[in-house]
Write an enzyme that holds these catalytic residues in place. Sequence first.
Site, PDB file in Angstrom:
ATOM      1  N   LYS A  42       0.812  -1.200   0.000  1.00 34.54           N
ATOM      2  CA  LYS A  42       0.000   0.000   0.000  1.00 34.54           C
ATOM      3  C   LYS A  42       0.858   1.267   0.000  1.00 34.54           C
ATOM      4  O   LYS A  42       0.373   2.347  -0.264  1.00 34.54           O
ATOM      5  CB  LYS A  42      -0.863   0.040   1.287  1.00 34.54           C
ATOM      6  CG  LYS A  42      -1.918  -1.007   1.379  1.00 34.54           C
ATOM      7  CD  LYS A  42      -2.759  -0.782   2.657  1.00 34.54           C
ATOM      8  CE  LYS A  42      -2.291  -1.755   3.697  1.00 34.54           C
ATOM      9  NZ  LYS A  42      -3.098  -1.714   4.937  1.00 34.54           N
ATOM     10  N   ASP A  98       7.424   2.446  -3.317  1.00 36.49           N
ATOM     11  CA  ASP A  98       7.678   3.536  -2.378  1.00 36.49           C
ATOM     12  C   ASP A  98       9.154   3.588  -1.996  1.00 36.49           C
ATOM     13  O   ASP A  98       9.778   4.635  -2.031  1.00 36.49           O
ATOM     14  CB  ASP A  98       6.783   3.426  -1.123  1.00 36.49           C
ATOM     15  CG  ASP A  98       6.875   2.070  -0.410  1.00 36.49           C
ATOM     16  OD1 ASP A  98       7.540   1.143  -0.918  1.00 36.49           O
ATOM     17  OD2 ASP A  98       6.268   1.941   0.676  1.00 36.49           O
ATOM     18  N   GLU A 101      14.609  -0.948  -0.093  1.00 40.43           N
ATOM     19  CA  GLU A 101      15.442  -1.021   1.091  1.00 40.43           C
ATOM     20  C   GLU A 101      16.309  -2.277   1.051  1.00 40.43           C
ATOM     21  O   GLU A 101      17.353  -2.285   0.402  1.00 40.43           O
ATOM     22  CB  GLU A 101      14.592  -0.945   2.358  1.00 40.43           C
ATOM     23  CG  GLU A 101      15.455  -0.597   3.556  1.00 40.43           C
ATOM     24  CD  GLU A 101      14.757  -0.791   4.889  1.00 40.43           C
ATOM     25  OE1 GLU A 101      14.624   0.172   5.628  1.00 40.43           O
ATOM     26  OE2 GLU A 101      14.370  -1.930   5.189  1.00 40.43           O
ATOM     27  N   LYS A 129      17.302   3.245  -0.350  1.00 44.73           N
ATOM     28  CA  LYS A 129      18.104   3.213   0.884  1.00 44.73           C
ATOM     29  C   LYS A 129      19.165   2.129   0.700  1.00 44.73           C
ATOM     30  O   LYS A 129      19.085   1.047   1.275  1.00 44.73           O
ATOM     31  CB  LYS A 129      17.183   2.864   2.057  1.00 44.73           C
ATOM     32  CG  LYS A 129      17.615   3.383   3.404  1.00 44.73           C
ATOM     33  CD  LYS A 129      16.849   2.721   4.543  1.00 44.73           C
ATOM     34  CE  LYS A 129      15.489   3.264   4.836  1.00 44.73           C
ATOM     35  NZ  LYS A 129      14.839   2.601   5.997  1.00 44.73           N
ATOM     36  N   ARG A 165       0.877   7.349   7.170  1.00 43.76           N
ATOM     37  CA  ARG A 165       0.850   7.363   5.698  1.00 43.76           C
ATOM     38  C   ARG A 165       0.332   8.694   5.158  1.00 43.76           C
ATOM     39  O   ARG A 165       0.657   9.086   4.041  1.00 43.76           O
ATOM     40  CB  ARG A 165      -0.055   6.246   5.166  1.00 43.76           C
ATOM     41  CG  ARG A 165       0.460   4.830   5.406  1.00 43.76           C
ATOM     42  CD  ARG A 165      -0.363   3.845   4.575  1.00 43.76           C
ATOM     43  NE  ARG A 165      -0.215   2.461   4.983  1.00 43.76           N
ATOM     44  CZ  ARG A 165       0.741   1.624   4.564  1.00 43.76           C
ATOM     45  NH1 ARG A 165       1.656   2.056   3.728  1.00 43.76           N
ATOM     46  NH2 ARG A 165       0.775   0.377   4.965  1.00 43.76           N
TER      47      ARG A 165
HETATM   48  P1  IMP Z   1      12.412  -4.055   1.196  1.00 44.28           P
HETATM   49  O1  IMP Z   1      13.134  -4.163   2.498  1.00 44.28           O
HETATM   50  O2  IMP Z   1      13.254  -3.337   0.169  1.00 44.28           O
HETATM   51  O3  IMP Z   1      11.925  -5.381   0.730  1.00 44.28           O
HETATM   52  O4  IMP Z   1      11.145  -3.141   1.487  1.00 44.28           O
HETATM   53  C1  IMP Z   1       9.903  -3.717   1.720  1.00 44.28           C
HETATM   54  C2  IMP Z   1       8.865  -2.722   2.126  1.00 44.28           C
HETATM   55  O5  IMP Z   1       9.154  -2.316   3.439  1.00 44.28           O
HETATM   56  C3  IMP Z   1       8.775  -1.414   1.354  1.00 44.28           C
HETATM   57  O6  IMP Z   1       8.003  -1.509   0.187  1.00 44.28           O
HETATM   58  C4  IMP Z   1       8.110  -0.534   2.403  1.00 44.28           C
HETATM   59  O7  IMP Z   1       6.707  -0.683   2.360  1.00 44.28           O
HETATM   60  C5  IMP Z   1       8.673  -1.059   3.693  1.00 44.28           C
HETATM   61  N1  IMP Z   1       9.793  -0.225   4.193  1.00 44.28           N
HETATM   62  C6  IMP Z   1      11.101  -0.360   4.002  1.00 44.28           C
HETATM   63  N2  IMP Z   1      11.802   0.634   4.600  1.00 44.28           N
HETATM   64  C7  IMP Z   1      10.876   1.435   5.187  1.00 44.28           C
HETATM   65  C8  IMP Z   1      10.949   2.657   5.944  1.00 44.28           C
HETATM   66  O8  IMP Z   1      12.009   3.263   6.193  1.00 44.28           O
HETATM   67  N3  IMP Z   1       9.753   3.149   6.382  1.00 44.28           N
HETATM   68  C9  IMP Z   1       8.557   2.570   6.133  1.00 44.28           C
HETATM   69  N4  IMP Z   1       8.443   1.454   5.401  1.00 44.28           N
HETATM   70  C10 IMP Z   1       9.587   0.881   4.939  1.00 44.28           C
HETATM   71 MG    MG Z   2       5.072  -0.651   4.506  1.00 46.94          MG
END
Ligand code: IMP
Ligand code: MG
Length: 179
Positions: A42, A98, A101, A129, A165
């Site tokens: 979302k 969005d 990470e 990030k 959000r």
């Molecule tokens: P991933 O760690 O790259 O797989 O990120 C997975 C999901 O974690 C992202 O699509 C975000 O919804 C959430 N996420 C990662 N880092 C943050 C943050 O700093 N704040 C809020 N949500 C995050």
């Molecule tokens: Mg999230």
Amino acid sequence: MEQDIQEILITTAQLQERIRELGEILTAEYSGKDPIIVGVLKGVVVFYADMIRQIKTPCQMDFMWLSSYAGTDSTGEIQVKRDVSQPIQGRHVLILEDIFETGSSLDFTYSHLLAKGPASLKICTLLDKPSRRKPGITLQADYVGFTIPNAFVVGYGLDFNEYYRNLPYIGVLKPEAYS
Ligand code: IMP
Ligand code: MG
């Protein structure tokens, strides 16, 4: 809500300016290609709504919904809660996210959509990030809004436990707001 924010990292004006710039790039890239813009729910909804209005060429909207993330830490297990609603084989597909990470969710999304045989598949993420990338993730975003430091951010669609959000900017959450 606002009192839980330690620092505003990216202001509303900075977000709008960068999205306008990305819009020019994406409009040039996708003109005449009839792309499908796939948002990953979302967290992307606010960015998606602003970004799509800066892509000034005919395109279609679609969404995927994954489940995996709880609180500030990833649980690692990713599932498709809701898949795209139309065939994407032979189509030009742009993923909107969005935040990139650890890369687990984008890597999963990319492989999932690639297996459906799109004509092209690219990634546009509002935030990157890179300091938190999981070892072994070689995937890169084709378009990045902002590269940010290693801090947990909320607002403009991004949440902590489903809150924040609706903040109109990207802010760093105070550590005491986690507990
Ligand atoms: P991933 O760690 O790259 O797989 O990120 C997975 C999901 O974690 C992202 O699509 C975000 O919804 C959430 N996420 C990662 N880092 C943050 C943050 O700093 N704040 C809020 N949500 C995050
Ligand atoms: Mg999230």
